[in-house]
Design a protein around this motif. Sequence first.
Motif, short mmCIF file in Angstrom:
data_model
loop_
_atom_site.label_atom_id
_atom_site.label_comp_id
_atom_site.label_asym_id
_atom_site.label_seq_id
_atom_site.Cartn_x
_atom_site.Cartn_y
_atom_site.Cartn_z
N ASP C 50 50.57 34.76 30.71
CA ASP C 50 51.99 34.41 30.58
C ASP C 50 52.26 33.10 29.84
O ASP C 50 53.31 32.92 29.25
CB ASP C 50 52.69 34.42 31.96
N TYR C 142 50.01 30.32 36.11
CA TYR C 142 49.83 31.75 35.87
C TYR C 142 50.36 32.53 37.08
O TYR C 142 49.92 32.30 38.21
CB TYR C 142 48.35 32.06 35.67
N PRO C 144 50.64 36.56 37.96
CA PRO C 144 50.23 37.85 37.39
C PRO C 144 51.45 38.73 37.08
O PRO C 144 52.44 38.69 37.81
CB PRO C 144 49.40 38.49 38.51
N ALA C 145 51.38 39.49 36.03
CA ALA C 145 52.36 40.55 35.80
C ALA C 145 52.19 41.57 36.92
O ALA C 145 51.08 41.76 37.44
CB ALA C 145 52.11 41.19 34.44
N PRO C 146 53.28 42.21 37.33
CA PRO C 146 53.18 43.13 38.48
C PRO C 146 52.06 44.14 38.34
O PRO C 146 51.38 44.46 39.33
CB PRO C 146 54.55 43.80 38.50
N GLU C 147 51.82 44.62 37.12
CA GLU C 147 50.78 45.66 36.97
C GLU C 147 49.37 45.11 37.13
O GLU C 147 48.40 45.87 37.12
CB GLU C 147 50.93 46.38 35.62
N HIS C 148 49.22 43.82 37.27
CA HIS C 148 47.88 43.25 37.49
C HIS C 148 47.72 42.65 38.88
O HIS C 148 46.75 41.94 39.14
CB HIS C 148 47.57 42.19 36.42
N LEU C 173 54.29 37.94 44.85
CA LEU C 173 54.66 37.14 43.68
C LEU C 173 55.54 35.96 44.09
O LEU C 173 55.40 34.85 43.56
CB LEU C 173 55.35 38.01 42.63
N GLU C 242 41.60 38.35 34.21
CA GLU C 242 42.22 37.14 33.66
C GLU C 242 41.32 36.39 32.67
O GLU C 242 41.81 35.60 31.87
CB GLU C 242 42.66 36.20 34.79
#
Lengths: 322, 322, 322, 322
Positions: C50, C142, C144-148, C173, C242
């Motif tokens: 991100d 950082y 995480p994006a939801p899909e990770h 999150l 990551e």
Amino acid sequence: MSDPTLPDPNRLDPAMLAEIEALRARTADTRRATVAAMEDILHVPFPVLDHGFVRVVDYMGDDGAVVQAARVSYGRGTRQVREDRGLIRYLMRHRHTTPFEMCEIKVHVKLPIFVARQWIRHRTANVNEYSARYSVLDKEFYIPAPEHLAAQSSANRQGRGAVLEGAEAAAALDLLRGDALRCYDTYEHLLAEDDPSRQGLARELARMNLTLNTYTQWYWKVDLHNLMHFLSLRADSHAQYEIRVYAEVLLDLMARWVPVIHEAFQDYRMGGLHLSRAGVAAVRRALSGEAVSQADSDLSPREWRELWAGLGVPAPDETRQA
Amino acid sequence: MSDPTLPDPNRLDPAMLAEIEALRARTADTRRATVAAMEDILHVPFPVLDHGFVRVVDYMGDDGAVVQAARVSYGRGTRQVREDRGLIRYLMRHRHTTPFEMCEIKVHVKLPIFVARQWIRHRTANVNEYSARYSVLDKEFYIPAPEHLAAQSSANRQGRGAVLEGAEAAAALDLLRGDALRCYDTYEHLLAEDDPSRQGLARELARMNLTLNTYTQWYWKVDLHNLMHFLSLRADSHAQYEIRVYAEVLLDLMARWVPVIHEAFQDYRMGGLHLSRAGVAAVRRALSGEAVSQADSDLSPREWRELWAGLGVPAPDETRQA
Amino acid sequence: MSDPTLPDPNRLDPAMLAEIEALRARTADTRRATVAAMEDILHVPFPVLDHGFVRVVDYMGDDGAVVQAARVSYGRGTRQVREDRGLIRYLMRHRHTTPFEMCEIKVHVKLPIFVARQWIRHRTANVNEYSARYSVLDKEFYIPAPEHLAAQSSANRQGRGAVLEGAEAAAALDLLRGDALRCYDTYEHLLAEDDPSRQGLARELARMNLTLNTYTQWYWKVDLHNLMHFLSLRADSHAQYEIRVYAEVLLDLMARWVPVIHEAFQDYRMGGLHLSRAGVAAVRRALSGEAVSQADSDLSPREWRELWAGLGVPAPDETRQA
Amino acid sequence: MSDPTLPDPNRLDPAMLAEIEALRARTADTRRATVAAMEDILHVPFPVLDHGFVRVVDYMGDDGAVVQAARVSYGRGTRQVREDRGLIRYLMRHRHTTPFEMCEIKVHVKLPIFVARQWIRHRTANVNEYSARYSVLDKEFYIPAPEHLAAQSSANRQGRGAVLEGAEAAAALDLLRGDALRCYDTYEHLLAEDDPSRQGLARELARMNLTLNTYTQWYWKVDLHNLMHFLSLRADSHAQYEIRVYAEVLLDLMARWVPVIHEAFQDYRMGGLHLSRAGVAAVRRALSGEAVSQADSDLSPREWRELWAGLGVPAPDETRQA
């Protein structure tokens, strides 16, 4: 495994023999990890080539030390779950290399200078070499045994072909012996160590007259991970014979020192085979019963041959032809 | 020298205490170089900071091992000529570093992550760190003792100024403690290890929520030359306090292990002073009785001050002014 | 291959954007090996995660530089005999690694601290990291994006399982974001950089309150051999997501820089498969038409599964069962 | 500074000369840091000893690259505050070594084997050496110029004394030349490259007959920090003359490449003096006007002499005696 007999006294100068006996007589109590099979042979020179040797001077750690370090890395979760052998094999298989760095070995090696020049390219080790700036080198040279007097391979630029024989071999050995001796005599003459009437040339200069088969010696200290890397390259059949014999003694010593790791090393590294992307595809097709030939693989003729030879089966196209 | 008493049981979990006792009970006979003062404290944790420790897990070599390796390098000529202490001091003084690489030490260290991040920059060592990808970190954070809660130095970007006091200090400590605990609680909540009703976040992700004062631990193995390099930087007064206290324990352990080398290290490295070219010129003029001042030296005002402070005398221009 | 467009200005502070534009505007004539595809993207940040990026700051050498060095090693004999691509593939296949050390790349990377802690374990590189002893870290973490946002794998201690979803994901999150922000606010408060009425805590201490997902940055310089070693571990499917995304950008950059070496690396290293001694035996028997099953191989059930999956065929015993 | 004239064509084989001209004719536009003084001499061999040379093949970075990396480490705070030269001198003085690792240089060197054996002990570099397993070495040996034909020092085991002269010198040179030639002739005879009627000995074996003054060559790549470490040891007056002349050429090349760093290196490293703890005490007493003599210092007679010689003043006790 090589035999831990005391060395042939003819190969060692008496001062060194006495030093070894004194070192072996000295014992102490320790709380450190200790390996009985290493204590048996500690300080004892194992002969290599005509005048060389390898002897273990010290070691740190054992099979258990690798397990102990791995358990710190992988934490509480790994306790009890895996037994030690399984953990060591897991580490070897997945190339988790850092736990193997927790063991260390120190050897004293006597070896020809041209072998030392190959060996020193392994940078991740500690070395103290005999200095010909300070001291006079011994009158000892490597002269190949007749069965190792190989011709240049015509197929392979770095390889050996058939062994020279008869008069040709005898002549070659005479030349090697003669030049080494003459150069050493000049070296001694230039040094004039025993002739107070002449000024001797500086040692650091006179040494340049020696041939590359003159023996040198060093202390070499390396961790187990880097030792295995060295062995994977130098105990390999592509390595030059004269360094391979040293690697083979070290491999024997490793079997004494860390037998479980040695077994895993043989199973996953030395005895393994690396397939390229195209090699995997060729094997896949062969296993699936498809026709596959060098021409329709992405492998060169040489890679094709080496693939099936490595797997120990005839190449599929040869089979079909037969 | 630190005292080899067994550690305060409140600082160690019972499983580790039992493991240490078992390790200390195990002894064996060895032909390797052995140091009684190291055997005394082998495996025993020496406390550092509020939850950290350093304990020696293994060692290879002693003062004599360095001498032995140096004698291989410098050959027969050095035998009898110099006694051991003189040879060690000669090596240290002339920065002949390779013989010192012949000794090796392995320690188990518990330390805050921000200290680990400085420490790991010393690349020439072997490390196995507790992995928070595999296992859950303990609920332990470094909180400075009040006397180490230093303000930012106004003079020096990386330095510490006066110590915070009173309400200000108390508030700072409360904030550090509160954030560390809250982050750890979130970490535990995200892991959901004890809550089968929820899916826990992957350990490798959850760890990102921890603060940098969380404790980690590792096995660290290093040769004596690189240990001295580490100590010369980290036992120095410019090092951050939180790593310096670890270096000081290691320096004490070095004194037990290789007392003659430790003394030489103090005399030639830690207690020495490096003069620049302009520093040499200034000292020369001062010794020759010439007038010398910062303005007519090639030294900056700061270098000028540090030169005379390092030598322990007033700057010549100050003397004249007085 | 990633696109060399200029970065999203929202991701970079204006001072850095201006610096990049100035660097890109500066050109000079050189006699050094130059790669047009690298010049195109020099200095341009490629986004990762991100807030992170990788940008090439400098490079030395190209495909030809490896050939040039290999030709010094292998001497006159190799001239004309092999064309360049063949020589590079020969070197890669036989693990002649030193010619690949003749190329060097320097990148500027912005990355979360917990990723930096994995990355730094690769010791054979040069690093200059942003120092939080000297300077204040930026307010960037950082998340995480939801899909990770993966759950802990139940099968594999270091792996990821299914992705968290719905309320559970949202809650996780929120917790990560909340703790990171709160810790950063405390950090700023402790520093008191903008509040002359309070004494700020020393930067080297205040940083301990930050969470491990805080971004840091560094210059990282590595030779091509060690870059490939890094990529073989970190662009691998077992690497944590990551760090893998950084490795994938570096792999793309490698394809621009040294396309022939990149292709050989994919063919012989990344796309290859290593068989153990027992794996070779199992494949040999399968290819020879013998019955072979996990039980009568020396492979563990897991090794057995991974062997045939790696080769892309059903396990022989499964086939027979079907 | 050495002159970037094209080399004496008598020293290079025509193929190499043509290659150098082709390389120098090739130019390209680059956005990388470029140093005009390096471009001037890129690829040009600088002669060393009787048949050796050093030539720069590539370089990465300049003075500014070190500043750039240091500014990442020390962060925004350092911008504008210090100008570049000041920052470089600060880094050198405080041994902040990592920014200097951000520059890299690659040289092609031709050197006698006994010099190569000293040089290779510097492990932190990349090397590709001409392989005598694959190819035939040239018929070129180092024969000292008469003015470097030094006798063994009687005071210093590794040192040189007076120069041999007259008939003694002529005889020594004849012996060196004669043995080298005879050994090379044997080498050629054993190889039988031009004699299809005989089987040649394997190259990897035949090379053992060569003397240690035979020339080899390699590509050597090193970062600036490690180059300076090499230079501090090998451009030093204690280094053997035959390696020192190579170091001196490299020091000249460094002055072209990174002039500001070169100046700081001379001021803080090469031109500096390291005082031991007892040396500091002796200087302190001398500066304070106290009587001080070797006998009541903790310095050995040799350390005492070297201390005052290094400072460029008579020893205090000599002064008083006078």
